[in-house]
Scaffold this motif. Structure first.
Motif: not given
Length: 460
Positions: A111, A117, A124, A431
């Motif tokens: 992402r 997010d 994240w 991540d």
């Protein structure tokens, strides 16, 4: 802040109240992408300072909060916010968080690393674990104290600083040097705690030091097409490296080692071997993912990191350099590091030049202070597990406060699935993300600690 009652399309409902605000503030801090690559102009933490200023505006409006924005260089800003207490004899509690994050490789991320997010109960983004979730929790705790009906007994101080990821010269070091009154506290909480060590929750009370050295070796230069009679410094670099690999510093089991073993190791026979300096190294492979940590905190470590020899391909180099990252244990002096390095190098010690690089001493805070007792009580109630004090292999800004005689502890309460190994894998990795449960547990424990140490007088 966004509405704390909203539900993300891909995850669970966000909790109400200050926990929800901590989650949303974490996301906002991530999105500012205050990336610190070590250059003076990077970081630009002023962006995250502005986020905190907006978040704390209602607290400042009460008149209870003294807020300062202090810039060590253009854009390299730190924020200090102090809620004044009513009792001059009560302790002042510092909440030390940093605003910068390390660089990312976007191609390694699933992402957007700066999207913040919230997906399936996880936030994240770069810095989610290290340490924006805690900086956000600290800011929320200070706001809640400022907005409470009664003022606190003691001062509560948010120290949201720049440049932690590059050593703190533009952050905590500059603040302590240039604005000592602004950062004056009696005790402090910071990062590097909350991981699960077996049935315990780890709270950092000490950090290893850094005693970098550069080894300079010399040879005899010549034209690379006629090597006879020359002596390449590159060969000498290799010889020194072989010596460093073959001779390791001795095991030194400090006062926290036995508590780590008792908390993490369930097998009595393995625990007995780990408590024996002679047998410990043979037992390390049985520790799985925790072996690296166990190795690091049971001795001084020497790691060659940067090698240099030569400037062009057709000249035999006359000089070679080896930079060493040396991490020391509490109590280790610079003189002892030099003696250790000479012993490791053996006969080579008289043939090389050893130069000192920047470093700092290992630091430790006692585990018998009133603040640590408050941490123990809060963490056990909220996290459902007893505390184990640990020595951190790396460093943080907390060491600067410890050097001033201020007890400082690495805090957090991560969820049951957060082993030490998972924590280390999540810091500075692709991540990077943290779950809402860990944010909630950390905030609720922080709330209890703040109330006990600097909250309103009983019955007020």
């Amino acid at each position: 802040m966004s509405d704390p009652t909203t539900q993300h399309a891909e995850g669970p409902r966000i909790p109400h109240g200050s926990v929800a605000d901590t989650i949303e503030l974490t996301r906002a801090l991530i999105r500012e992408a205050c990336v610190n690559d070590g250059s003076p102009e990077s970081g630009q933490e002023i962006r995250n300072v502005r986020v905190l200023q907006r978040f704390l505006a209602d607290a400042v409006a009460t008149g209870r909060v003294d807020m300062q924005v202090l810039e060590s260089a253009p854009g390299r800003a730190s924020l200090v916010a102090r809620v004044r207490g009513t009792d001059p004899d009560a302790p002042s509690l510092g909440l030390l968080g940093h605003l910068d994050v390390v660089p990312v490789d976007p191609e390694g991320w699933t992402r957007n690393p700066f999207g913040g997010d919230l997906v399936d109960g996880e936030v994240w983004g770069r810095g989610a674990v290290d340490m924006l979730y805690l900086t956000a929790a600290f800011a929320c705790a200070l706001r809640d104290v400022a907005l409470a009906p009664e003022p606190p007994r003691g001062d509560l101080v948010l120290l949201a600083v720049a440049d932690e990821e590059a050593g703190g010269e533009y952050g905590i070091h500059w603040l302590v040097r240039e604005h000592p009154e602004a950062v004056r506290v009696d005790e402090a909480l910071s990062e590097s705690g909350g991981m699960r060590m077996g049935e315990h929750i780890a709270i950092e009370v000490a950090e290893k030091g850094s005693a970098g050295r550069r080894i300079v070796v010399r040879g005899k230069p010549g034209h690379a097409s006629i090597p006879y009679g020359a002596e390449s410094a590159a060969y000498r670099v290799g010889e020194v490296l072989e010596r460093l690999r073959a001779v390791m510093p001795a095991v030194e089991l400090g006062p926290l080692w036995g508590r780590f073993v008792a908390a993490r190791i369930q097998d009595p026979e393995l625990a007995e071997r780990l408590l024996d300096p002679v047998r410990i190294d043979a037992a390390l492979p049985q520790l799985g993912g925790i072996a690296g940590y166990a190795h690091a905190v049971s001795r001084v470590t020497i790691s060659p990191t940067v090698l240099r020899a030569g400037t062009t391909h057709n000249v035999i180099p006359a000089v070679g350099r080896i930079d060493l990252d040396i991490r020391t244990l509490p109590g280790t002096t610079d003189e002892e590091v030099d003696e250790l390095l000479s012993a490791v190098l053996g006969d080579f010690a008289d043939e090389v030049e050893i130069r000192h690089l920047h470093g700092w001493a290992a630091t430790a805070s006692p585990a018998n202070t009133p603040l640590f007792a408050a941490i123990e009580r809060a963490v056990e109630v909220v996290g459902g597990a007893p505390v184990v004090p640990i020595l951190a292999a790396g460093g943080s800004d907390a060491r600067v406060l410890r050097e001033l005689g201020i007890p400082a502890y690495g805090f957090g309460v991560l969820g049951p699935g957060w082993s030490y190994e998972r924590y280390r894998e999540g810091v500075h990795s692709n991540d990077e993300r943290i779950d809402v449960e860990s944010i909630e547990l950390s905030y609720l424990a922080l709330e209890r600690i703040v109330a006990e140490r600097v909250g309103p007088a009983s019955g007020s």
